[in-house]
Design an enzyme around this catalytic site. Sequence first.
Site, mmCIF file in Angstrom:
data_model
loop_
_atom_site.group_PDB
_atom_site.id
_atom_site.type_symbol
_atom_site.label_atom_id
_atom_site.label_comp_id
_atom_site.label_asym_id
_atom_site.label_seq_id
_atom_site.Cartn_x
_atom_site.Cartn_y
_atom_site.Cartn_z
ATOM 1 C CG HIS A 34 13.440 -5.216 -37.855
ATOM 2 N ND1 HIS A 34 12.569 -4.180 -38.078
ATOM 3 C CD2 HIS A 34 12.659 -6.320 -37.703
ATOM 4 C CE1 HIS A 34 11.315 -4.634 -38.058
ATOM 5 N NE2 HIS A 34 11.348 -5.939 -37.831
ATOM 6 C CE LYS A 122 6.087 -4.116 -40.580
ATOM 7 N NZ LYS A 122 7.337 -4.383 -39.925
ATOM 8 C CG HIS A 157 3.276 -5.005 -36.605
ATOM 9 N ND1 HIS A 157 4.480 -5.372 -36.055
ATOM 10 C CD2 HIS A 157 2.408 -5.003 -35.570
ATOM 11 C CE1 HIS A 157 4.344 -5.564 -34.753
ATOM 12 N NE2 HIS A 157 3.084 -5.353 -34.433
ATOM 13 C CG HIS A 211 5.156 -10.459 -36.864
ATOM 14 N ND1 HIS A 211 3.940 -9.833 -36.955
ATOM 15 C CD2 HIS A 211 6.081 -9.473 -36.816
ATOM 16 C CE1 HIS A 211 4.137 -8.526 -36.962
ATOM 17 N NE2 HIS A 211 5.420 -8.289 -36.882
ATOM 18 C CG ASP A 284 10.158 -9.660 -36.421
ATOM 19 O OD1 ASP A 284 10.776 -8.651 -36.791
ATOM 20 O OD2 ASP A 284 9.139 -9.609 -35.708
ATOM 21 C CG HIS A 288 16.145 -4.185 -29.341
ATOM 22 N ND1 HIS A 288 15.923 -2.924 -29.830
ATOM 23 C CD2 HIS A 288 15.071 -4.916 -29.730
ATOM 24 C CE1 HIS A 288 14.766 -2.886 -30.474
ATOM 25 N NE2 HIS A 288 14.229 -4.090 -30.441
HETATM 26 O O1 DOR Z 1 9.364 -7.119 -31.613
HETATM 27 C C1 DOR Z 1 9.454 -6.375 -32.576
HETATM 28 N N1 DOR Z 1 10.618 -5.745 -32.850
HETATM 29 N N2 DOR Z 1 8.400 -6.176 -33.359
HETATM 30 C C2 DOR Z 1 8.384 -5.216 -34.289
HETATM 31 O O2 DOR Z 1 7.362 -4.992 -34.900
HETATM 32 C C3 DOR Z 1 9.571 -4.384 -34.547
HETATM 33 C C4 DOR Z 1 10.796 -5.048 -34.060
HETATM 34 C C5 DOR Z 1 11.963 -4.102 -33.945
HETATM 35 O O3 DOR Z 1 12.241 -3.395 -34.923
HETATM 36 O O4 DOR Z 1 12.614 -4.072 -32.918
HETATM 37 ZN ZN ZN Z 2 9.608 -7.036 -37.673
#
Ligand code: DOR
Ligand code: ZN
Length: 394
Positions: A34, A122, A157, A211, A284, A288
């Site tokens: 991401h 997805k 997912h 995952h 993954d 953040h």
């Molecule tokens: O923990 C996660 N973060 N799982 C997800 O499905 C999306 C991802 C995110 O984009 O932050």
């Molecule tokens: Zn993901």
Amino acid sequence: MQIKTYNNQTITIDLEYSGGNLVALPALVDPHVHFRIPGDQEKEDWHTAEQAAIAGGYTTVFDMPNNIPSTTNRETLEHKKSVIQDLFDDSQVHINYKLWLGATTENLKDIEDLKNEILGIKLFMGSSTGSLLVDKKANQAKIFELAGKLGLVVGVHAEDEKEMQKQKKKIGKTTDVTDHSKIRTPEVAKRAVTQAIELATKYNTKLYILHVSTKDELILIDEAKRKGVQVYAEVTPHHLFLNENDYASLGTKGQMNPPLRTLEHQDALWNGILDDIVDTIGTDHAPHTLEQKSQSYGHAPSGVPGIETCLPLLLDAHNKGRINLEKIVKLTRTNIENIFNIPSNNDWTIVDLDLIREVKNENLKTKCGWSPFDGKKLKGWPVATILNGTIYKC
Ligand code: DOR
Ligand code: ZN
């Protein structure tokens, strides 16, 4: 200098490096990142993300569509590509990438239109970060049917929304992060995987389960593989190297979807690797900011960065006798090329199997600047990554 490859060949690379125990691995492919563009530039962008990828031994990534706006049609796909290109234009490094397209309840025509321009579809069966969600079976079926017809991979997912909401209601309002694993239970994952396999079987769809985090999912996937269903299992480094006990030190920095599991499930993932039920490792990488993550449970977003630390964690596990280099190459490169039918490249990552270094937040290239593995001493690190003939020191 001459460097031996993981399979006992030799390559010549213009690298100065003294000592160590160097081995060349084919550069890694990350099928699940991401990189946050467009819309979440405060968490990551393709400059910082590329640096992180190279530092981690990766030269190819498949980026997810839960952006702002979500990548679900030609307009948003073109917009995303042009923003990435703008960032590439003022950068020397251009890693290889492909884009996942997000499934919605109404974009079947868009999927058909874009079939040759995307990596795959997805599908969020349960809600996670962003607004993408297709939780009704009838709508999921239409997507599986179309993908089966077009020969597109569906990446799921796999968390069942209804079961998850049921558990959430039962737990009620909480600020305890350990409840995250009690809301998104193994049963939540099991129900979704059961349904996804049923649909893939019915419509002859290539199904990629993102995952995988539980023993239960692996049993279902193994069974389906034996029946000839085209189903593939991805695991993440956080589910391989962390478990529910780590909430105590990590708090919401250990919060992701699907959540951390018990040691029993963690061990099952390692057995799944040994038994070839697990096909790939996807990081993954879901950054953040620390500020966002330092909010209490219920407010903090789910997701952890991972692209810089995955290979060192795997090499450290190799040094401890848990996994051989051939298997690492399969999981992080060759199986991914085969499943997604992408051409091979001549990129390499040179690793020093004897190099001991600590993961430190301040050394990371990812914009978010933290890792759940901060403070962990690991043996085995990439020291150079070769992308399109150019050598980048890690
Ligand atoms: O923990 C996660 N973060 N799982 C997800 O499905 C999306 C991802 C995110 O984009 O932050
Ligand atoms: Zn993901």
